[in-house]
Every structure is written in structure tokens, then in C-alpha cells.
Design an enzyme around this catalytic site. Structure first.
Site, PDB file in Angstrom:
ATOM      1  N   GLU A 129       5.375   7.869   4.652  1.00  0.00           N
ATOM      2  CA  GLU A 129       4.186   6.069   4.763  1.00  0.00           C
ATOM      3  C   GLU A 129       3.770   6.022   6.151  1.00  0.00           C
ATOM      4  O   GLU A 129       4.415   5.227   6.941  1.00  0.00           O
ATOM      5  CB  GLU A 129       5.066   4.571   4.275  1.00  0.00           C
ATOM      6  CG  GLU A 129       5.036   5.361   2.468  1.00  0.00           C
ATOM      7  CD  GLU A 129       4.933   4.088   2.091  1.00  0.00           C
ATOM      8  OE1 GLU A 129       4.487   4.157   0.547  1.00  0.00           O
ATOM      9  OE2 GLU A 129       5.708   3.546   1.855  1.00  0.00           O
TER      10      GLU A 129
ATOM     11  N   SER B 106      -2.187   2.627   1.620  1.00  0.00           N
ATOM     12  CA  SER B 106      -3.536   2.124   1.374  1.00  0.00           C
ATOM     13  C   SER B 106      -3.935   3.184   1.040  1.00  0.00           C
ATOM     14  O   SER B 106      -4.971   2.982   0.414  1.00  0.00           O
ATOM     15  CB  SER B 106      -4.574   1.710   3.074  1.00  0.00           C
ATOM     16  OG  SER B 106      -3.599   0.878   3.277  1.00  0.00           O
TER      17      SER B 106
ATOM     18  N   HIS C  66      12.369   1.003   3.242  1.00  0.00           N
ATOM     19  CA  HIS C  66      10.875   1.359   3.232  1.00  0.00           C
ATOM     20  C   HIS C  66      10.715   0.833   4.803  1.00  0.00           C
ATOM     21  O   HIS C  66      11.429   0.252   5.181  1.00  0.00           O
ATOM     22  CB  HIS C  66      10.432  -0.043   1.876  1.00  0.00           C
ATOM     23  CG  HIS C  66       9.492  -0.089   2.346  1.00  0.00           C
ATOM     24  ND1 HIS C  66       8.533  -0.865   3.203  1.00  0.00           N
ATOM     25  CD2 HIS C  66       7.713   1.275   1.669  1.00  0.00           C
ATOM     26  CE1 HIS C  66       6.885  -1.305   2.843  1.00  0.00           C
ATOM     27  NE2 HIS C  66       6.227   0.335   2.129  1.00  0.00           N
TER      28      HIS C  66
ATOM     29  N   GLY D 212      -1.189  -1.112   4.315  1.00  0.00           N
ATOM     30  CA  GLY D 212      -1.293  -3.019   4.502  1.00  0.00           C
ATOM     31  C   GLY D 212      -2.905  -2.711   4.710  1.00  0.00           C
ATOM     32  O   GLY D 212      -3.440  -3.655   5.184  1.00  0.00           O
TER      33      GLY D 212
ATOM     34  N   GLY E 285       0.676   0.029  -2.865  1.00  0.00           N
ATOM     35  CA  GLY E 285       1.422  -1.250  -2.282  1.00  0.00           C
ATOM     36  C   GLY E 285      -0.033  -2.142  -3.111  1.00  0.00           C
ATOM     37  O   GLY E 285       0.147  -2.013  -4.654  1.00  0.00           O
TER      38      GLY E 285
ATOM     39  N   GLU F  68       8.904  -1.885   5.195  1.00  0.00           N
ATOM     40  CA  GLU F  68       8.614  -3.364   6.012  1.00  0.00           C
ATOM     41  C   GLU F  68      10.772  -3.377   5.897  1.00  0.00           C
ATOM     42  O   GLU F  68      10.552  -4.076   6.439  1.00  0.00           O
ATOM     43  CB  GLU F  68       8.488  -3.830   4.937  1.00  0.00           C
ATOM     44  CG  GLU F  68       6.577  -3.961   4.560  1.00  0.00           C
ATOM     45  CD  GLU F  68       6.207  -4.084   3.695  1.00  0.00           C
ATOM     46  OE1 GLU F  68       6.713  -4.412   2.488  1.00  0.00           O
ATOM     47  OE2 GLU F  68       4.915  -3.929   3.415  1.00  0.00           O
TER      48      GLU F  68
ATOM     49  N   ASN G 203       5.055  -0.064  -5.289  1.00  0.00           N
ATOM     50  CA  ASN G 203       6.022  -0.870  -4.801  1.00  0.00           C
ATOM     51  C   ASN G 203       5.887  -2.430  -5.351  1.00  0.00           C
ATOM     52  O   ASN G 203       4.123  -2.896  -4.508  1.00  0.00           O
ATOM     53  CB  ASN G 203       6.337  -0.420  -3.662  1.00  0.00           C
ATOM     54  CG  ASN G 203       7.139  -1.290  -2.628  1.00  0.00           C
ATOM     55  OD1 ASN G 203       7.562  -2.451  -3.482  1.00  0.00           O
ATOM     56  ND2 ASN G 203       7.535  -1.062  -1.346  1.00  0.00           N
ATOM     57  N   TRP G 204       5.319  -2.827  -5.713  1.00  0.00           N
ATOM     58  CA  TRP G 204       4.979  -4.322  -6.085  1.00  0.00           C
ATOM     59  C   TRP G 204       5.837  -4.796  -4.698  1.00  0.00           C
ATOM     60  O   TRP G 204       4.944  -6.704  -4.891  1.00  0.00           O
ATOM     61  CB  TRP G 204       5.747  -4.712  -7.753  1.00  0.00           C
ATOM     62  CG  TRP G 204       5.236  -4.726  -8.051  1.00  0.00           C
ATOM     63  CD1 TRP G 204       4.293  -3.462  -8.676  1.00  0.00           C
ATOM     64  CD2 TRP G 204       5.025  -4.743  -9.712  1.00  0.00           C
ATOM     65  NE1 TRP G 204       4.598  -2.885 -10.151  1.00  0.00           N
ATOM     66  CE2 TRP G 204       4.683  -4.462 -10.946  1.00  0.00           C
ATOM     67  CE3 TRP G 204       6.423  -5.622 -10.579  1.00  0.00           C
ATOM     68  CZ2 TRP G 204       5.047  -4.314 -11.930  1.00  0.00           C
ATOM     69  CZ3 TRP G 204       6.264  -5.996 -11.627  1.00  0.00           C
ATOM     70  CH2 TRP G 204       5.748  -5.168 -12.555  1.00  0.00           C
ATOM     71  N   LYS G 205       6.305  -5.016  -3.976  1.00  0.00           N
ATOM     72  CA  LYS G 205       7.008  -5.657  -2.702  1.00  0.00           C
ATOM     73  C   LYS G 205       7.156  -7.081  -3.388  1.00  0.00           C
ATOM     74  O   LYS G 205       7.617  -7.648  -4.368  1.00  0.00           O
ATOM     75  CB  LYS G 205       5.973  -6.111  -1.557  1.00  0.00           C
ATOM     76  CG  LYS G 205       5.533  -4.575  -1.152  1.00  0.00           C
ATOM     77  CD  LYS G 205       5.054  -4.605  -0.206  1.00  0.00           C
ATOM     78  CE  LYS G 205       3.975  -3.162   0.189  1.00  0.00           C
ATOM     79  NZ  LYS G 205       3.877  -2.998   1.818  1.00  0.00           N
TER      80      LYS G 205
HETATM   81  C1  PEP Z   1       3.602   0.401   0.747  1.00  0.00           C
HETATM   82  O1  PEP Z   1       4.328  -0.550   0.709  1.00  0.00           O
HETATM   83  O2  PEP Z   1       4.859   1.091  -0.341  1.00  0.00           O
HETATM   84  C2  PEP Z   1       1.682   1.226   1.344  1.00  0.00           C
HETATM   85  C3  PEP Z   1       2.247   1.866   1.167  1.00  0.00           C
HETATM   86  O3  PEP Z   1       1.353   0.065   0.806  1.00  0.00           O
HETATM   87  P1  PEP Z   1       0.049  -0.550   0.997  1.00  0.00           P
HETATM   88  O4  PEP Z   1      -0.256   0.517  -0.769  1.00  0.00           O
HETATM   89  O5  PEP Z   1      -0.767  -1.548   0.179  1.00  0.00           O
HETATM   90  O6  PEP Z   1      -0.918   0.429   1.881  1.00  0.00           O
END
Ligand code: PEP
Length: 250
Positions: free
Chosen positions: A166, A212, A94, A172, A233, A96, A9-11
């Protein structure tokens, strides 16, 4: 047998030109992998990435979509538009989107049903906050998100659903759930899906872990019975970091 599924997921990262360069490099690096690989660029970067990935098995997904197909919805992007670009996969719910843009389970459910009716594949994200986990509400929160997020989805349609567990406190932050804790949450979600549908649907369901995930922890996570993949992410933004995650089994 559930096929491993690693998604990036590039956000809100990667311009169209950066995305194209990155996608070409990634495609070369993952050539021949047995793992299903997906990347989710920002909307405007999608066309450049689709073009760059022609001939590759890497799936391109959207990070979100509208709960409507067209009309007066300023700033929104519809399934019809995504499909016109060749996109048939979408991440929905998600954390976010839930936390920063007020998306609730009913709203996410509308998008899930619309995506399915448009013939799309959905990666539905669920997960608890630290506060909820510490208050002993993990199962209550996951039950609500799964039951409400999948309301109206038939057993047949479940083959087009991937769930991504998640934990919000692990996204993050550099904090990862232990493989045991993550596996326990996945096992709970799978048993819930069995209750809502049947054993076959539950056994075939791909449940990714997200939070993470990196080269150093992916093997331990993926060795767990109920963890079938990862939604990544930060570490999906560099080929150097993403490749060992895709190649977790090598
Ligand atoms: C995500 O945004 O779905 C995610 C898991 O981010 P990260 O790997 O940076 O924790």
C-alpha cells in the site's frame, strides 16, 4: 494458483448496529463468489459482524492487536480476546498505525510473531511514502519492511502471511499507483521473498494492492501478474462500491 483475495478495512467506521446491517447485505451480495473476501471492522463492531456473517464464507479480521497476550496494557486488545470471538485473521502494520501511532518494523514484527504463534493469519501491510518514492528509496523501504516485519517467520509459517503493498501516498487520496508501477513493486517484493525463503513460498504468496482501489481501476490492477488481491479502505464501506471490486472478474 493464487486465489484472489479482496479485503475491506473499515478503519474507524461502522458502529456495531451499522456493521451488522452492512455485513448481512454484503453476505447476500457476494454469495457464490470464487474470491476470498475479508472485512475488518473496528474491535467493538466485530461481535455483531461475526453474528451477522454466520453461515457466510466472508472472513472477519481485526485491524490490529496487542503485542502482548494479557496484562496491564490499557486500551489494548489481545490475540486471546480476538480468538475468543472466533477471529483468526489480523491486519498488522497498516500505514496509519505506522504514521499516526508510531509503530515501527520491530514492534510490528513482535505482533506478527505473536499472531503466528497464536495460530492466526496475518495481513502485513508495507508501502512507501511519496517522499521515499521520490527520493528513489522504494526498494530500500520495501526491503526493510519485509525483512524486518518477517524476521523469525519460517518458510512453513509463510503460508499464514498475506502481504499488502500500500503506497502511503495512494491511501485515501484518490491517487492510485498505475497497474504497471504497482505490479513492479509486487514483483520486487516477490523476488525479495524468494531470496529470503524459496521459489515455492514466493510463488504462493498472496500480495494485495491497496490505495484508492475502486470499481473503475480494480480490473486493470487485478490483470497484473503479481497483483493477487486488494486491501480496500473507503470503497469497502458501501456494498454498491465494494461488490464490483469483489466481482472484478465478472
Ligand atoms: C487502506 O486503508 O488500506 C486503504 C487502501 O484505503 P483506501 O482504499 O481508502 O485508499
Amino acid at each position: 494458483m493464487r486465489k484472489p483475495y479482496i479485503a475491506g478495512n473499515w478503519k474507524m467506521n461502522m458502529t456495531p448496529s451499522e456493521g451488522a446491517v452492512f455485513a448481512k447485505e454484503l453476505a447476500k451480495a457476494v454469495e457464490g463468489t470464487n474470491t476470498k473476501v475479508m472485512v475488518a471492522p473496528p474491535y467493538v463492531t466485530i461481535p455483531a459482524v461475526v453474528e451477522a456473517l454466520k453461515g457466510s464464507d466472508i472472513i472477519v479480521a481485526a485491524q490490529n492487536m496487542s503485542d502482548n497476550l494479557k496484562g496491564a496494557f490499557t486500551g489494548e486488545v489481545s490475540a486471546t480476546m480476538l480468538k475468543d470471538l472466533g477471529i483468526t485473521n489480523v491486519i498488522l502494520g497498516h500505514s496509519e498505525r505506522r504514521a499516526l501511532y508510531g509503530e515501527n518494523d520491530a514492534f510490528i514484527n513482535r505482533k506478527v510473531l505473536l499472531a503466528l504463534s497464536e495460530g492466526m493469519e496475518v495481513d502485513l501491510c508495507i508501502g512507501e511514502t511519496l517522499e521515499e518514492r521520490e527520493a528513489g528509496k522504494l526498494e530500500e523501504v520495501l526491503s526493510r519492511q519485509v525483512e524486518e516485519g518477517l524476521k523469525g517467520v519460517s518458510a512453513e509459517q509463510m503460508q499464514h502471511i498475506t502481504l499488502a503493498y500500500e503506497p502511503v501516498w495512494a491511501i485515501g487520496t484518490g491517487k492510485t499507483a498505475t497497474p504497471e508501477d504497482a505490479d513492479a513493486a509486487h514483483a520486487f517484493v516477490r523476488s525479495l521473498v524468494e531470496k529470503l525463503y524459496n521459489k515455492g513460498v514466493a510463488e504462493e504468496l498472496i500480495i494485495q494492492y491497496g490505495g484508492s482501489v475502486k470499481a473503475s481501476n480494480v480490473k486493470a490492477l487485478m490483470s497484473k501478474e503479481h497483483i493477487d488481491g486488494a486491501l480496500v479502505g473507503g470503497a469497502s464501506l458501501s456494498v454498491e462500491q465494494f461488490l464490483p471490486i469483489v466481482n472484478f472478474d465478472k
